[in-house]
Every structure is written in C-alpha cells, then in structure tokens.
Design an enzyme around this catalytic site. Structure first.
Site, PDB file in Angstrom:
ATOM      1  N   GLY A  71       6.662   4.508 -10.084  1.00 25.77           N
ATOM      2  CA  GLY A  71       8.104   4.688 -10.170  1.00 25.77           C
ATOM      3  C   GLY A  71       8.790   3.679 -11.063  1.00 25.77           C
ATOM      4  N   ASN A 151      16.320   4.246  -0.691  1.00 30.15           N
ATOM      5  CA  ASN A 151      15.117   3.736  -0.046  1.00 30.15           C
ATOM      6  C   ASN A 151      15.393   2.859   1.162  1.00 30.15           C
ATOM      7  OD1 ASN A 151      16.097   2.076  -2.316  1.00 30.15           O
ATOM      8  ND2 ASN A 151      14.534   0.620  -1.659  1.00 30.15           N
ATOM      9  N   GLN A 179      11.789   8.281  -3.439  1.00 30.29           N
ATOM     10  CA  GLN A 179      11.910   8.597  -2.014  1.00 30.29           C
ATOM     11  C   GLN A 179      12.251  10.064  -1.783  1.00 30.29           C
ATOM     12  OE1 GLN A 179      11.276   6.613   0.587  1.00 30.29           O
ATOM     13  NE2 GLN A 179      10.919   4.754  -0.602  1.00 30.29           N
ATOM     14  N   SER A 199       6.574   8.460  -7.571  1.00 33.47           N
ATOM     15  CA  SER A 199       5.507   7.501  -7.285  1.00 33.47           C
ATOM     16  C   SER A 199       4.532   8.118  -6.290  1.00 33.47           C
ATOM     17  CB  SER A 199       6.100   6.213  -6.708  1.00 33.47           C
ATOM     18  OG  SER A 199       5.100   5.252  -6.480  1.00 33.47           O
ATOM     19  N   HIS A 201       2.229   6.760  -4.279  1.00 36.79           N
ATOM     20  CA  HIS A 201       1.925   6.123  -2.994  1.00 36.79           C
ATOM     21  C   HIS A 201       2.999   6.337  -1.934  1.00 36.79           C
ATOM     22  CE1 HIS A 201       4.438   2.322  -2.950  1.00 36.79           C
ATOM     23  NE2 HIS A 201       4.584   2.679  -4.209  1.00 36.79           N
ATOM     24  N   THR A 237      -5.706   4.706 -21.441  1.00 39.83           N
ATOM     25  CA  THR A 237      -6.685   5.644 -20.903  1.00 39.83           C
ATOM     26  C   THR A 237      -6.263   6.105 -19.516  1.00 39.83           C
ATOM     27  OG1 THR A 237      -8.457   4.575 -22.138  1.00 39.83           O
ATOM     28  CG2 THR A 237      -9.106   5.951 -20.262  1.00 39.83           C
ATOM     29  N   CYS A 327      10.196  -4.056  -2.359  1.00 38.88           N
ATOM     30  CA  CYS A 327      10.206  -4.638  -3.704  1.00 38.88           C
ATOM     31  C   CYS A 327      11.018  -5.928  -3.758  1.00 38.88           C
ATOM     32  CB  CYS A 327      10.754  -3.630  -4.700  1.00 38.88           C
ATOM     33  SG  CYS A 327       9.702  -2.169  -4.823  1.00 38.88           S
TER      34      CYS A 327
END
Length: 383
Positions: A71, A151, A179, A199, A201, A237, A327
C-alpha cells in the site's frame, strides 16, 4: 497462554490456502517471469492469472493493474506520479487530515517542493464534508486523494459521491483502499476512481505485496526505475510466489458477501459493547458503528484509562489490540486521526484503543476479550 488476536487492521494471518499456493510456487515455479523459455512463461502465466483476479475484484481492466510492494508504494506512486506528470496544469492537491501516513508524508514532501495541499477537516465520526470538497476544487487541482475506509476508525468515505464531484474537474481521484479491499464493495468504473491502492497482507495474503490500479489513460511515470517489468510501470523482478498467493487471497475474499461479513463484524462489536454496558463501564465509541462504518474496526475511549496501561494489561492477559495505526507504533506523537476528529487537547487521544476483527475471528474469542476488557477497565477506573 493462548493469545487472541484482535488487531486485523494492522495485519491479518495468512489464509492456509494462500500459504499452500505460495509454498507450491516456491518449490515448483522458480522461473523469472521476464524469461522467454518455459520456466519463465510458466511464471508469467501465474502473474497473469493473479492480475485477472485483481482486476475482476474492482471492475478494472487487467492492464490497469500494477503489482507493487504494498500500500505505501502504491500510494507514493500515485501521488508523486500525478504531481510530476501534471504540474503544468497546476500544483494544487486535496486530501484529508485523517489519511494514512503513506499519503500524508508524500503530501508534506510535495508542499516542500512548492505544491499547495488542502487538508480537508473531518467531523467526530471521521467524515469529510462533500460541500468542503466541492469548495476546495479549482481548475488548478490535479489530484484528490481520499481513503476508502479509515484504518483507525473504520469510517467509510462515500466514494461514489466523491467520484461524481471530482469527475468534471481536472483532478484525478486516488483512493487508498488498503482497508477497503475485502471489507466493502469497490467498483472503479462506477465510482469514477482513477487510481486505487491495495495491500495483500490486509486480506490474509502475504506481506510486502500490493497492487496499484491506474486507469489506462493516465500514463503516470513510475516510482521505481530499472527493468521493464509491469509493462515498464514498475521495475524489479516480480515476486511470483507472493503474487500467486495474493491472487488466491483476492479470490477467497471476493467469494465472501461483504454485507454478511459486515453483519458478522457488527455482531462482534455488539458483544463487546453489551459487556461494557452490563459492567457499567464508562466509555465512548470513537467514530461510529452505523452503516457508514466498516465494523471490522472498533475504536473505544475509556475515561481515565491510559492507552499504554490498558494495552499492556491486555497483552499480559493474552489479547493483542492496538493503540492506533501500526505504522505509527513506537511514535510519541498522538494519533493524528483522533486529533483531527476531536482536537489536540481531547483526553481521547491518550485514552483509546483500536480493536479490529478479521474473517477468522470467532465469537468465543471476542466474548473472552470483552470480559477481560471490562474487568481491567473497571479495576483501573475504580482505583
């Protein structure tokens, strides 16, 4: 002691099937997706399949999906890319005071470079005024960046209404949907969204992976330069096993009815609130618990109870909750979201916790948590 995890807004446990998919790819498909021989072609096919799933989840075209590291990178790419490519039109950007740091910090950087950033106020429920947004738009506005779901509070922003306001203007509409993906229905076409960040996860997928939706007509410059991966829009990659796992996570969450999921989360919220009320605990809900809110987040203020003290006691009892955004963990600064909602002098800033649910959270876990929460808060408040 078994720990009960109630911090799903910070991250979610990986789905068992996602783990299986990633493991199989790591064992059997190690090729570089940019290679033209069979191993490379197999890897490219895996990425193409995941891209199809991502596009379908938000009603986008496959070539509008760019895989990123998550994100934060997606938000940075959308913001800096827009600023760089559109500065000939203007240097005015609109966002809100309650955005994630991966939006707010790029905005601060742009301010230092001469851009004008308008930070819209939010009310006590974390919502902006659409009238304020309309008033802030000018012909020189090049970007409006507003998150889908907050969030820390769970506040759902009216994306379709915002998109309708922004569409006739010169501005691109960017949505931080980290979220939002998995918790609400997203449709970039119907909502007139130009850029959207996600994101993996947050939806029971792997960490350090996400995607940016970029509308075909935009042609933003990349944030990361190097090779020609992701059709020259994001060098590096590709993480083939991770992307395969992300695709599986998207498929799983797409198959779950969002209304049913929100009903489940609202029931979990009610277990906690009913237990607190029965125990005669003094508390307030930060944000809301109505239809305008995603019920996977419950932010509570307890009068006279320090966030740090409450978190520590809950941790010792085996319960994982948060004091706000992961965060900003370790920061001595108060939650900027709660400051935006209630002011810097409000007691709520240092007396609140965030509880957040996921699709694996059970009623039994929440009942155990609610009883322990009421017990700890009652003890502290009655000292």
């Amino acid at each position: 002691m078994t720990e009960i995890y109630l911090d799903n807004a910070a991250t979610t446990p990986m789905s068992p099937k996602v783990i299986d998919v990633i493991t199989e790819e790591m064992k059997n498909n190690f090729g570089n997706a940019s290679s033209t021989y069979e191993l490379g072609r197999k890897a490219r096919h895996v990425i193409d399949q995941a891209r199809q799933k991502a596009a379908k989840a938000i009603n986008a075209k496959e070539n509008e999906i760019i895989f990123t590291s998550g994100g934060s990178e997606s938000n940075n790419t959308a913001i800096f890319g827009t600023a760089q490519s559109r500065q000939n039109i203007g240097k005015r950007i609109i966002t809100t005071k309650a955005e994630h740091p991966s939006v707010l910090k790029p905005m601060q950087r742009l301010e230092s470079e001469g851009y004008e950033v308008i930070y819209l106020d939010v009310d006590e429920n974390g919502r902006i005024s659409l009238a304020d947004l309309e008033d802030a738009l000018t012909p020189q506005t090049i970007l409006v960046s507003i998150m889908a779901v907050n969030n820390e509070l769970g506040t759902i922003n009216p994306l379709a209404e915002i998109g309708a306001i922004v569409k006739p203007s010169n501005a691109y509409f960017h949505v931080d949907a980290v979220q939002g993906l998995g918790n609400i229905n997203l449709d970039v076409a119907k909502m007139n969204i130009d850029l959207l960040s996600t994101s993996a996860h947050k939806i029971n997928g792997p960490k350090f992976l996400g995607f940016l939706y970029e509308k075909n007509s935009l042609n933003l410059p990349p944030l990361v330069y190097g090779g020609e991966q992701e059709t020259k829009r994001r060098a590096g990659t590709e993480n083939v096993p991770g992307i395969a796992g992300f695709g599986e996570a998207i498929s799983e969450i797409a198959a779950i009815d969002k209304k049913s999921l929100q009903t489940k989360y609202q029931n979990l919220q009610n277990i906690i609130l009913n237990e607190l009320s029965q125990a005669k605990i003094e508390y307030q809900v930060n944000g809301g618990t109505q239809k305008f809110d995603s019920h996977h987040v419950l932010n509570l203020h307890f009068n006279g109870v320090s966030t740090t003290v409450l978190q520590t006691n809950l941790d010792l009892a085996g319960f994982a909750v948060s004091g706000g955004s992961a965060c900003t963990a370790g920061s001595i600064e108060p939650s900027h979201v709660l400051v935006a909602c209630f002011g810097k002098d409000s007691a709520r800033i240092n007396e609140s916790i965030r509880i957040s649910f996921g699709r694996y959270t059970t009623e039994e876990e929440v009942q155990a948590f609610a009883k322990e929460l009421a017990k700890i808060v009652s003890k502290i408040q009655n000292k």
